[in-house]
Scaffold this motif. Structure first.
Motif, PDB file in Angstrom:
ATOM      1  N   ILE A 105       0.833  -1.310   0.137  1.00  0.00           N
ATOM      2  CA  ILE A 105      -0.091  -0.036   0.026  1.00  0.00           C
ATOM      3  C   ILE A 105       1.045   1.033  -0.067  1.00  0.00           C
ATOM      4  CG2 ILE A 105      -1.547   1.425   1.407  1.00  0.00           C
ATOM      5  CD1 ILE A 105      -1.473  -2.542   1.515  1.00  0.00           C
ATOM      6  N   VAL A 106       0.471   2.214  -0.714  1.00  0.00           N
ATOM      7  CA  VAL A 106       1.235   3.522  -0.699  1.00  0.00           C
ATOM      8  C   VAL A 106       0.383   4.461  -0.710  1.00  0.00           C
ATOM      9  CG1 VAL A 106       3.181   2.461  -2.122  1.00  0.00           C
ATOM     10  CG2 VAL A 106       1.432   3.700  -3.494  1.00  0.00           C
ATOM     11  N   ALA A 107       0.893   5.592  -0.167  1.00  0.00           N
ATOM     12  CA  ALA A 107      -0.074   6.704   0.285  1.00  0.00           C
ATOM     13  C   ALA A 107       0.779   8.291   0.138  1.00  0.00           C
ATOM     14  CB  ALA A 107      -0.887   6.806   1.608  1.00  0.00           C
ATOM     15  N   ARG A 115      -2.613   3.745  -3.439  1.00  0.00           N
ATOM     16  CA  ARG A 115      -2.483   2.375  -4.330  1.00  0.00           C
ATOM     17  C   ARG A 115      -2.414   1.271  -3.359  1.00  0.00           C
ATOM     18  NH1 ARG A 115      -1.136   2.454  -9.402  1.00  0.00           N
ATOM     19  NH2 ARG A 115      -1.956   0.430  -9.307  1.00  0.00           N
ATOM     20  N   HIS A 116      -3.169   0.295  -3.813  1.00  0.00           N
ATOM     21  CA  HIS A 116      -2.823  -0.963  -3.193  1.00  0.00           C
ATOM     22  C   HIS A 116      -2.679  -1.989  -4.129  1.00  0.00           C
ATOM     23  CE1 HIS A 116      -4.940  -4.398  -0.751  1.00  0.00           C
ATOM     24  NE2 HIS A 116      -3.880  -4.909  -1.096  1.00  0.00           N
ATOM     25  N   VAL A 117      -1.425  -2.610  -4.140  1.00  0.00           N
ATOM     26  CA  VAL A 117      -0.853  -3.283  -5.368  1.00  0.00           C
ATOM     27  C   VAL A 117      -0.207  -4.575  -4.779  1.00  0.00           C
ATOM     28  CG1 VAL A 117      -0.518  -1.406  -6.933  1.00  0.00           C
ATOM     29  CG2 VAL A 117       1.496  -2.041  -5.550  1.00  0.00           C
ATOM     30  N   HIS A 118       0.270  -5.601  -5.807  1.00  0.00           N
ATOM     31  CA  HIS A 118       0.413  -6.815  -5.244  1.00  0.00           C
ATOM     32  C   HIS A 118       1.793  -7.004  -6.173  1.00  0.00           C
ATOM     33  CE1 HIS A 118      -3.689  -6.609  -4.487  1.00  0.00           C
ATOM     34  NE2 HIS A 118      -3.329  -6.884  -3.116  1.00  0.00           N
ATOM     35  N   PRO A 119       3.059  -6.841  -5.554  1.00  0.00           N
ATOM     36  CA  PRO A 119       4.223  -7.300  -6.222  1.00  0.00           C
ATOM     37  C   PRO A 119       4.634  -8.630  -6.381  1.00  0.00           C
ATOM     38  CG  PRO A 119       4.641  -5.953  -4.318  1.00  0.00           C
ATOM     39  CD  PRO A 119       3.355  -6.565  -4.180  1.00  0.00           C
ATOM     40  N   ASP A 120       5.418  -8.912  -7.442  1.00  0.00           N
ATOM     41  CA  ASP A 120       5.588 -10.427  -7.818  1.00  0.00           C
ATOM     42  C   ASP A 120       7.215 -10.836  -6.954  1.00  0.00           C
ATOM     43  OD1 ASP A 120       3.874 -11.010  -9.359  1.00  0.00           O
ATOM     44  OD2 ASP A 120       4.630  -9.842 -10.955  1.00  0.00           O
ATOM     45  N   VAL A 129       7.068  -4.475  -8.638  1.00  0.00           N
ATOM     46  CA  VAL A 129       5.876  -4.048  -9.358  1.00  0.00           C
ATOM     47  C   VAL A 129       6.058  -2.717 -10.053  1.00  0.00           C
ATOM     48  CG1 VAL A 129       5.298  -2.774  -7.313  1.00  0.00           C
ATOM     49  CG2 VAL A 129       3.586  -3.710  -8.531  1.00  0.00           C
ATOM     50  N   ALA A 130       5.312  -2.768 -10.940  1.00  0.00           N
ATOM     51  CA  ALA A 130       5.238  -1.473 -11.736  1.00  0.00           C
ATOM     52  C   ALA A 130       4.936  -0.317 -10.694  1.00  0.00           C
ATOM     53  CB  ALA A 130       4.096  -1.442 -12.973  1.00  0.00           C
ATOM     54  N   THR A 131       5.662   0.624 -10.682  1.00  0.00           N
ATOM     55  CA  THR A 131       5.817   1.496  -9.379  1.00  0.00           C
ATOM     56  C   THR A 131       4.141   2.188  -9.053  1.00  0.00           C
ATOM     57  OG1 THR A 131       6.608   3.866  -8.476  1.00  0.00           O
ATOM     58  CG2 THR A 131       6.156   3.632 -11.074  1.00  0.00           C
ATOM     59  N   PRO A 132       3.841   2.103  -8.003  1.00  0.00           N
ATOM     60  CA  PRO A 132       2.463   2.712  -7.898  1.00  0.00           C
ATOM     61  C   PRO A 132       2.471   4.099  -7.655  1.00  0.00           C
ATOM     62  CG  PRO A 132       3.069   1.396  -5.906  1.00  0.00           C
ATOM     63  CD  PRO A 132       4.212   1.270  -6.950  1.00  0.00           C
ATOM     64  N   LEU A 133       3.797   4.854  -7.428  1.00  0.00           N
ATOM     65  CA  LEU A 133       3.801   6.173  -6.977  1.00  0.00           C
ATOM     66  C   LEU A 133       3.537   7.052  -8.066  1.00  0.00           C
ATOM     67  CD1 LEU A 133       7.254   5.583  -5.069  1.00  0.00           C
ATOM     68  CD2 LEU A 133       4.858   5.329  -4.292  1.00  0.00           C
ATOM     69  N   ALA A 134       2.515   7.823  -7.868  1.00  0.00           N
ATOM     70  CA  ALA A 134       2.040   8.557  -9.146  1.00  0.00           C
ATOM     71  C   ALA A 134       2.433  10.171  -8.933  1.00  0.00           C
ATOM     72  CB  ALA A 134       0.603   8.661  -9.231  1.00  0.00           C
ATOM     73  N   GLY A 135       3.719  10.481  -9.401  1.00  0.00           N
ATOM     74  CA  GLY A 135       3.858  12.017  -9.337  1.00  0.00           C
ATOM     75  C   GLY A 135       4.882  12.238  -8.138  1.00  0.00           C
ATOM     76  N   PRO A 136       5.332  13.688  -8.269  1.00  0.00           N
ATOM     77  CA  PRO A 136       6.184  13.920  -7.347  1.00  0.00           C
ATOM     78  C   PRO A 136       5.595  14.085  -5.966  1.00  0.00           C
ATOM     79  CG  PRO A 136       6.178  15.566  -9.057  1.00  0.00           C
ATOM     80  CD  PRO A 136       4.896  14.659  -9.386  1.00  0.00           C
ATOM     81  N   GLY A 137       6.288  13.915  -4.759  1.00  0.00           N
ATOM     82  CA  GLY A 137       6.129  14.153  -3.492  1.00  0.00           C
ATOM     83  C   GLY A 137       6.750  12.960  -2.655  1.00  0.00           C
ATOM     84  N   GLN A 138       6.436  13.022  -1.415  1.00  0.00           N
ATOM     85  CA  GLN A 138       6.869  12.107  -0.343  1.00  0.00           C
ATOM     86  C   GLN A 138       5.788  11.218  -0.164  1.00  0.00           C
ATOM     87  OE1 GLN A 138       7.782  13.317   3.968  1.00  0.00           O
ATOM     88  NE2 GLN A 138       9.535  12.213   3.618  1.00  0.00           N
ATOM     89  N   VAL A 276     -11.679  -3.043  -9.742  1.00  0.00           N
ATOM     90  CA  VAL A 276     -11.678  -2.654  -8.563  1.00  0.00           C
ATOM     91  C   VAL A 276     -11.862  -1.076  -8.480  1.00  0.00           C
ATOM     92  CG1 VAL A 276     -10.047  -2.621  -6.411  1.00  0.00           C
ATOM     93  CG2 VAL A 276     -10.297  -4.607  -8.130  1.00  0.00           C
ATOM     94  N   HIS A 277     -12.691  -0.507  -7.526  1.00  0.00           N
ATOM     95  CA  HIS A 277     -12.609   0.841  -7.344  1.00  0.00           C
ATOM     96  C   HIS A 277     -12.384   1.205  -5.921  1.00  0.00           C
ATOM     97  CE1 HIS A 277     -15.374   0.500 -11.004  1.00  0.00           C
ATOM     98  NE2 HIS A 277     -15.716  -0.615 -10.302  1.00  0.00           N
ATOM     99  N   THR A 278     -11.790   2.544  -5.763  1.00  0.00           N
ATOM    100  CA  THR A 278     -11.324   2.908  -4.332  1.00  0.00           C
ATOM    101  C   THR A 278     -12.186   4.168  -3.943  1.00  0.00           C
ATOM    102  OG1 THR A 278      -9.226   1.945  -4.808  1.00  0.00           O
ATOM    103  CG2 THR A 278      -9.400   3.584  -2.923  1.00  0.00           C
ATOM    104  N   ALA A 279     -12.936   4.121  -2.855  1.00  0.00           N
ATOM    105  CA  ALA A 279     -13.757   5.386  -2.191  1.00  0.00           C
ATOM    106  C   ALA A 279     -12.984   5.898  -1.134  1.00  0.00           C
ATOM    107  CB  ALA A 279     -14.998   4.608  -2.072  1.00  0.00           C
TER     108      ALA A 279
END
Length: 318
Positions: A105-107, A115-120, A129-138, A276-279
């Motif tokens: 899980i990344v936030a 994002r909630h993903v499942h690496p190999d 895993v394809a990076t779940p980090l979307a854009g600049p930031g910490q 899968v949807h995330t609310a």
């Protein structure tokens, strides 16, 4: 599967916790950053966590009970890490929990990305895993897993993606949100020191959704992160698909106990229509009961930015 996930209160006087900034492909600053240490400190993060983990919520330590989350260099657009065990070697054997051996899980630190993903897992113990980090930031990355023969753990580490960054304010508390054409309504308020039901009801085009699809062995997954330090709570609903009593919507109920008064961001994953949807919700907790033990924490204060926890606190896995 536990239906009640308890988060222990913060430890007071924790002498050293760690924060790290690691590389992810060519887009990430590769320089590790360690905070909270002073000259002459003789103990390690593992030693520190051995005495504190049972009092900390999940995801606040990078090392716990001999296990350490260790990000490694990776290809561009990829996130890679290892879990090292008490012997210092990469762990290669994991138990399956909710259909997967590893939940990543990344936030973003401002809670504006999730994002909630499942690496190999590779044979050398490296997770990719394809990076779940979307854009600049910490960002905060949480590895949620159970090493074979060990206790469930959630370890956490900070990762920085360089670039222009605009901090986003936390959305105001609300009891309803929309995502991908679905409306999700929240009933219930978390109460520190007390188990509280949280019910999330899902509708689409004004009609209740009664045919939710199983996702990772459940009809919903709920992650809660506390504003400020991103203390981590992962719970699952009561019952499982096909058990003869659990309905596939519209309501999914969770039982949870938060560690302190404060603001939390809730993330509900559910599957419907083959996707899968995330609310997302912001909630503010109520006043703790008079007989609740003190938590020793300040949810809006500086974050202990280092890494793990677990067992029962901060984790909904059995």
């Amino acid at each position: 599967m536990r239906t009640v996930t308890r988060l222990a209160g913060f430890a007071v006087g924790l002498a050293a916790v760690f924060s790290a900034t690691y590389g992810i492909g060519r887009a990430v600053d590769r320089t590790p950053v360690v905070e909270g240490r002073h000259e002459g400190a003789a103990h390690s993060a593992t030693e520190e966590s051995d005495g504190a983990a049972d009092r900390l919520p999940g995801g606040l330590l990078v090392s716990d009970r001999g296990y350490t989350l260790d990000p490694v260099d990776a290809q561009a657009d990829e996130f890679a890490f290892r879990i090292t065990g008490p012997d210092g070697q990469p762990v290669t054997r994991y138990d399956v929990a909710h259909d997967k051996q590893m939940h990543l899980i990344v936030a973003r630190r401002d809670l504006s990305g999730f994002r909630h993903v499942h690496p190999d897992l590779a044979t050398d113990g490296t997770w990719r895993v394809a990076t779940p980090l979307a854009g600049p930031g910490q960002w905060r990355a949480f590895a949620d897993f159970t090493p074979t023969g060990g206790d469930p753990l959630t370890l956490g580490v900070d990762v920085t993606i360089p670039g222009a960054l605009t901090e986003r304010p936390l959305p105001a508390p609300a009891t309803s949100t929309t995502v991908d054409g679905y409306t999700v309504t929240l009933t219930g308020t978390p109460q520190p020191g007390r188990t509280s039901p949280l019910t999330l009801s899902i509708s689409r085009n004004g009609q209740p959704v009664t045919d939710l699809e199983p996702y990772l062995g459940a009809y919903g997954h709920l992650v809660a992160l506390r504003r400020g330090d991103l203390a981590y709570l992962h719970v699952h609903p009561d019952g499982t698909p096909g058990d003869g009593r659990t309905q596939p919507g519209p309501a999914v109920t969770f039982l949870a106990e938060v560690p302190s008064v404060g603001s939390y961001r809730l993330y509900l994953d559910f599957r419907h229509g083959g996707a899968v949807h995330t609310a997302e919700f912001t909630v503010s907790t109520g006043t703790p009961p008079a007989d609740a033990p003190p938590t020793g924490s300040n949810p809006s204060g500086p974050a202990p930015t280092g890494g793990a926890d677990h067992g029962t606190p901060g984790h909904g896995h059995n």
